[in-house]
Design an enzyme around this catalytic site. Structure first.
Site, PDB file in Angstrom:
ATOM      1  N   SER A 162       0.910  -1.201   0.038  1.00 44.42           N
ATOM      2  CA  SER A 162      -0.032   0.064   0.003  1.00 44.42           C
ATOM      3  C   SER A 162       0.895   1.335   0.140  1.00 44.42           C
ATOM      4  O   SER A 162       1.469   1.269  -1.016  1.00 44.42           O
ATOM      5  CB  SER A 162      -0.817  -0.129   1.419  1.00 44.42           C
ATOM      6  OG  SER A 162      -2.131   0.837   1.009  1.00 44.42           O
ATOM      7  N   ASP A 394      -8.063  -5.555  -6.157  1.00 41.69           N
ATOM      8  CA  ASP A 394      -7.824  -4.564  -5.263  1.00 41.69           C
ATOM      9  C   ASP A 394      -8.315  -3.290  -5.991  1.00 41.69           C
ATOM     10  O   ASP A 394      -7.837  -2.925  -7.322  1.00 41.69           O
ATOM     11  CB  ASP A 394      -6.648  -4.479  -4.752  1.00 41.69           C
ATOM     12  CG  ASP A 394      -6.257  -3.164  -3.894  1.00 41.69           C
ATOM     13  OD1 ASP A 394      -7.352  -2.699  -3.439  1.00 41.69           O
ATOM     14  OD2 ASP A 394      -5.036  -2.699  -3.857  1.00 41.69           O
ATOM     15  N   HIS A 446      -6.114  -6.220  -1.796  1.00 40.63           N
ATOM     16  CA  HIS A 446      -5.212  -5.532  -1.386  1.00 40.63           C
ATOM     17  C   HIS A 446      -4.123  -6.315  -0.533  1.00 40.63           C
ATOM     18  O   HIS A 446      -3.004  -5.837  -0.656  1.00 40.63           O
ATOM     19  CB  HIS A 446      -5.886  -4.389  -0.579  1.00 40.63           C
ATOM     20  CG  HIS A 446      -4.732  -3.233  -0.177  1.00 40.63           C
ATOM     21  ND1 HIS A 446      -4.555  -2.310  -1.447  1.00 40.63           N
ATOM     22  CD2 HIS A 446      -4.293  -2.685   0.670  1.00 40.63           C
ATOM     23  CE1 HIS A 446      -3.567  -1.354  -0.920  1.00 40.63           C
ATOM     24  NE2 HIS A 446      -3.492  -1.547   0.581  1.00 40.63           N
TER      25      HIS A 446
END
EC number: 3.4.16.-
Length: 469
Positions: A162, A394, A446
């Protein structure tokens, strides 16, 4: 101030203590693990949790892991994704993770920056930015090798996910620059669904949504005809204004507030309305900072581009409200705040409660970089291998961003997009360049190591060993 100085002294004493008895474990660990603190500046102290390899800790590679946010704890990686123990729903016990990465490497989880998790500032000032964070993370890495000198010459890898897409390249580049003064056996860096380019993430999010059947055909045609001169593939959606900006805003509002899970399109949101995941707030603030301000943008749509509005709002101090409770982190919160757990991992009694993400860090964090291209180029040029892996469901940091980012680096392509397999099934796709591998993880969101654990274990194992996928 006296209390703060005493606290800093106490933390310094506890640096590097072995965890002797971790509450709630349902198995007997066959590895050593440690929890402690690094004083990385005059006022910032970072907490870390270190798990030695279950295989050959004296020879196996060493991984430094960073979760993103900015403002979220790397212990999410430890207790939810690839650590040796995973938090159970009761919030009191831990179960063994069959696909723990410490079966092939020793892993250091660093809670960064100060203010995240059990990391703190002695003077209460947790204001930071991308450069300061990378500098303090570098200091933590150096202090780790001082505290554990037996690992100094191990093959070392910097990894994260991320907003770790900023933490990891900036730290890795700093290690490269510091090799003469502090040599590290740096072999590679890896990013999971990394936030590597702000504009690409905005553009590709819209295309991702259309490709997954989330945008009405009439709206798409209008966007292509009126806003992109008939060529939406090369259209810079971050610069649209007027009714075109409104169309893009509507799409983003649906992606984030329409009842879908932004972390994984095909994974249900948590049905408990009382669960309001802080990670959603921090994703909104970090990688989609304007999603909670559409009304204001509508009023100013003729005065500014979408990108400029996003940039302005990312610097706003206004509190965010997240209405999509997709991720339930209550088990981690309960476990990490258990007094017996705090004692076992050497947390000073006068440190506050642990939280998965820090509102204060996120709202004060100053983002400096919107494109990781120069950092990745420097890293590859210095013969440090790079792996970019993306779960392909994601929506927060979608695979199309990573794919286009990789292709635009200007590296020589050595293998066109090709399936890679795990257990005789297609696990994703790989595209190889000189010094860099881009891969997708089929059906993962994710947090790919959590949701496609066997496939990710295999992919990381191959990367560590420098073997083809």
């Amino acid at each position: 101030m006296k209390t703060l100085l005493l606290l800093a002294f106490f933390v310094g004493v506890t640096c590097g203590e072995e965890i002797k008895d971790l509450p709630g474990l349902d198995f007997e660990p066959n590895f050593k693990h440690y929890s402690g603190f690094f004083q990385v500046s005059d006022n910032h102290v970072l907490h870390y949790w270190f798990v030695e390899s279950q295989n050959e800790p004296s020879n196996d590679p060493l991984i430094f892991w960073f979760n993103g946010g900015p403002g979220c704890s790397s212990l999410d990686g430890l207790l939810n994704e690839m650590g040796p123990y995973v938090a159970n729903e009761d919030g009191k016990t831990l179960r063994e993770n069959e696909y723990s990465w410490n079966k092939m490497a020793s892993v250091v989880y660093i809670e960064s920056p100060a203010g995240v998790g059990y990391s703190y500032a002695t003077d209460g000032n947790i204001t930071t930015n991308d450069d300061l964070t990378s500098l303090e993370n570098y200091e933590a890495v150096k202090q780790f090798f001082t505290e554990f000198p037996q690992f100094r010459h191990h093959q070392t890898f910097i990894m994260g996910e991320s907003y770790g897409g900023v933490y990891v390249p900036t730290l890795t580049a700093r290690i490269v620059d510091g090799q003469k003064d502090f040599p590290i056996n740096l072999k590679g860096m890896a990013l999971g669904n990394g936030y590597v380019n702000e504009k690409l993430n905005i553009d590709t999010s819209v295309r991702f949504a259309y490709g997954h059947g989330l945008i009405d055909e009439k709206i798409w045609n209008t966007l292509e005809r009126d806003c992109c001169r008939g060529c939406i593939d090369s259209c810079d959606l971050t610069q649209v204004t007027g009714h075109c900006a409104t169309l893009v805003e509507d799409i983003f509002q649906f992606l984030w507030f329409g009842g879908l899970n932004p972390y994984d399109l095909y994974r249900d949101c948590d049905p408990n309305p009382s669960v309001n995941s802080k990670r959603m707030k921090h994703m909104l603030r970090g990688v989609a900072p304007a999603m909670a301000h559409f009304d204001e943008l509508l009023k100013n749509q003729t005065k500014t581009s979408l990108y400029q509005f996003l940039k302005n709002k990312s610097q706003s101090q206004k509190p965010l409200k997240a209405d999509v409770p997709c991720l339930n982190d209550t088990e981690m919160l309960s476990y990490m705040n258990n007094p017996k757990v705090r004692k076992a991992i050497h947390i000073p009694f006068n440190l506050g409660k642990w939280d998965i993400c820090s509102d204060k860090v996120t709202t004060t964090y100053q983002k400096q970089y919107t494109d990781m291209t120069p950092f990745i180029k420097k890293i590859v040029k210095n013969h440090v291998r790079v792996l970019l892996y993306y779960g392909d469901t994601d929506m927060a940091c979608n695979f199309m961003m990573g794919q286009q980012f990789s292709d635009q680096l200007g590296l020589r392509r050595t293998l066109k997009k090709t399936p890679w397999k795990y257990d005789r099934q297609i696990a994703g796709f790989k595209t190889l360049f000189d010094g860099l591998s881009f891969i997708t993880i089929r059906g993962a969101g994710h947090m790919a190591p959590q949701w496609r654990a066997p496939q990710m274990y295999y992919a990381v194992q191959q990367f560590l060993n420098n073997h083809p996928l």
